[in-house]
Motif scaffolding. Structure first.
Motif, short mmCIF file in Angstrom:
data_model
loop_
_atom_site.label_atom_id
_atom_site.label_comp_id
_atom_site.label_asym_id
_atom_site.label_seq_id
_atom_site.Cartn_x
_atom_site.Cartn_y
_atom_site.Cartn_z
N MET A 134 1.28 -1.08 -0.22
CA MET A 134 0.36 -0.14 0.41
C MET A 134 0.61 1.42 -0.01
N PRO A 135 0.70 2.06 -0.59
CA PRO A 135 0.71 3.38 -0.59
C PRO A 135 1.82 3.98 0.51
N ASP A 136 1.15 4.40 1.76
CA ASP A 136 1.16 4.49 3.11
C ASP A 136 2.51 3.26 4.35
N ASP A 137 3.07 2.46 2.86
CA ASP A 137 3.80 1.44 4.06
C ASP A 137 5.15 1.56 3.09
N TYR A 138 5.08 2.81 2.47
CA TYR A 138 7.09 3.35 1.74
C TYR A 138 6.68 4.73 2.61
N ARG A 139 7.82 4.69 3.33
CA ARG A 139 8.51 5.56 3.86
C ARG A 139 8.70 6.76 2.90
N TRP A 140 9.09 6.95 1.53
CA TRP A 140 9.81 7.85 1.39
C TRP A 140 9.08 8.44 0.49
N SER A 141 7.95 9.07 0.33
CA SER A 141 6.47 9.40 -0.54
C SER A 141 5.70 10.61 -0.06
N SER A 142 5.10 10.96 -0.79
CA SER A 142 4.70 12.43 -0.03
C SER A 142 2.95 11.67 0.13
N TYR A 143 2.77 10.65 -0.32
CA TYR A 143 1.75 9.97 0.17
C TYR A 143 1.32 10.60 1.59
N HIS A 144 1.68 10.43 2.58
CA HIS A 144 2.04 10.70 4.32
C HIS A 144 0.85 11.29 4.53
N ALA A 145 1.43 12.92 3.80
CA ALA A 145 1.81 14.08 3.90
C ALA A 145 -0.06 14.51 3.57
N ASN A 146 -0.15 14.32 1.85
CA ASN A 146 -1.18 14.49 1.26
C ASN A 146 -2.74 13.35 1.94
N ALA A 147 -2.07 12.03 2.34
CA ALA A 147 -3.18 11.21 2.67
C ALA A 147 -3.34 11.07 4.46
N LEU A 148 -2.73 11.14 4.78
CA LEU A 148 -2.62 11.35 6.08
C LEU A 148 -2.04 12.72 6.58
N GLY A 149 -1.23 13.62 6.16
CA GLY A 149 -1.81 14.74 7.51
C GLY A 149 -0.45 14.93 8.33
N ARG A 150 0.47 13.28 7.10
CA ARG A 150 1.92 13.69 8.81
C ARG A 150 2.91 14.12 8.31
N GLY A 151 4.19 14.86 8.20
CA GLY A 151 5.26 15.48 8.10
C GLY A 151 4.89 15.96 6.73
N ASP A 152 5.97 16.38 5.93
CA ASP A 152 6.16 17.55 4.65
C ASP A 152 5.75 18.76 5.34
N ALA A 153 5.36 19.79 5.84
CA ALA A 153 4.39 21.16 5.48
C ALA A 153 5.22 21.38 5.21
N TRP A 154 6.45 21.27 4.39
CA TRP A 154 7.08 22.39 3.18
C TRP A 154 6.41 22.30 2.07
N LEU A 155 5.65 21.40 2.60
CA LEU A 155 4.98 20.53 0.45
C LEU A 155 3.90 21.86 0.33
N THR A 156 3.54 22.26 -0.88
CA THR A 156 2.31 23.05 -1.31
C THR A 156 1.48 22.11 -1.78
N PRO A 157 0.72 22.53 -1.59
CA PRO A 157 -1.33 22.17 -2.17
C PRO A 157 -1.59 22.86 -3.65
N HIS A 158 -1.25 21.39 -4.58
CA HIS A 158 -1.74 22.56 -5.80
C HIS A 158 -3.67 22.82 -4.96
N SER A 159 -4.39 23.94 -5.72
CA SER A 159 -5.37 24.44 -5.95
C SER A 159 -6.22 23.26 -5.73
#
Length: 235
Positions: A134-159
């Protein structure tokens, strides 16, 4: 081999791929992944790029970014490359190149492909055999931020991501729901082909508009059969 075009288009998202030289590894331990993300965060801010999604695979990187200045994507990737390669060579007592030449970038038609591109990028470890179920099984992606709100606060969501819901929790829930719908083989192939050839990902009208504005080829070449997936394929 002709050089790939550079799309200096402020405000148009781009799917960026950078591969290890000869498909060899470009990350060797946890510190390498962490340092790459530090380099990316710094370079994105300085160059004027919004990073929406990423995945760091063993031997290549996928990014979804929107530039807001001329040549912002090129400058961001050059900055990351200089800092990251120097550090990795010192830490691992290696010499020579790490990346396979210039990165490849494909402008993305937002309304038609942007959220599909988010998913394509974050599903890379799932498509790679044996890396993640599953995508949340892999540590090194933005899925955790985009789907779960965890980490990577520096990412900018698209409109278009922000339009998924009125609150962060609602957007994350709606985003997770998108992953319940598999990307079609056709969509995966279109995203992969456009990125490999460095051409526009979008409708014919969008491609023509981009090509005419920059006086370059924006349409993929003759379509071939999709390659089989394996852990070292540029997905």
């Amino acid at each position: 081999m002709p050089r790939l075009p550079r799309f200096n288009l402020s405000g148009v998202p781009q799917h960026v791929i950078q591969r290890g030289n000869n498909r060899q590894a470009c990350f060797f331990d946890e510190d390498d992944y962490l340092f790459y993300l530090e380099c990316l965060q710094t370079a994105a801010g300085v160059s004027g790029c919004d990073v929406h999604a990423y995945v760091l695979m063993t031997n290549h990187v996928h990014l979804l970014v929107t530039p807001h200045r001329d040549r912002a994507v090129s400058r961001m990737m050059q900055s990351v490359g200089r800092r990251y390669v120097g550090q990795v060579n010192r830490r691992h007592e290696r010499t020579g190149t790490l990346w396979e030449g210039r990165c490849r970038a494909s402008p993305v038609e937002s309304e038609r492909y942007l959220l599909a591109c988010y998913r394509y990028i974050e599903l890379n470890p799932v498509r790679a055999q044996g890396m993640a179920d599953m995508p949340d099984d892999y540590r090194w992606s933005s899925y955790h931020a985009n789907a779960l709100g965890r980490g990577d606060a520096w990412l900018t969501p698209h409109s278009l991501y922000n339009a998924l819901g009125p609150t962060a929790a609602a957007r994350q829930h709606a985003y997770r729901e998108l992953f319940r719908i598999p990307l079609t083989a056709e969509t995966e192939h279109e995203i992969r082909l456009s990125a490999r050839q460095g051409v526009v990902l979008g409708s014919e009208a969008f491609r023509e508009r981009i090509g005419q504005s920059l006086n370059i080829r924006a349409t993929p070449g003759r379509r071939g059969r999709p390659k089989k997936n394996n852990a070292f394929t540029d997905r």
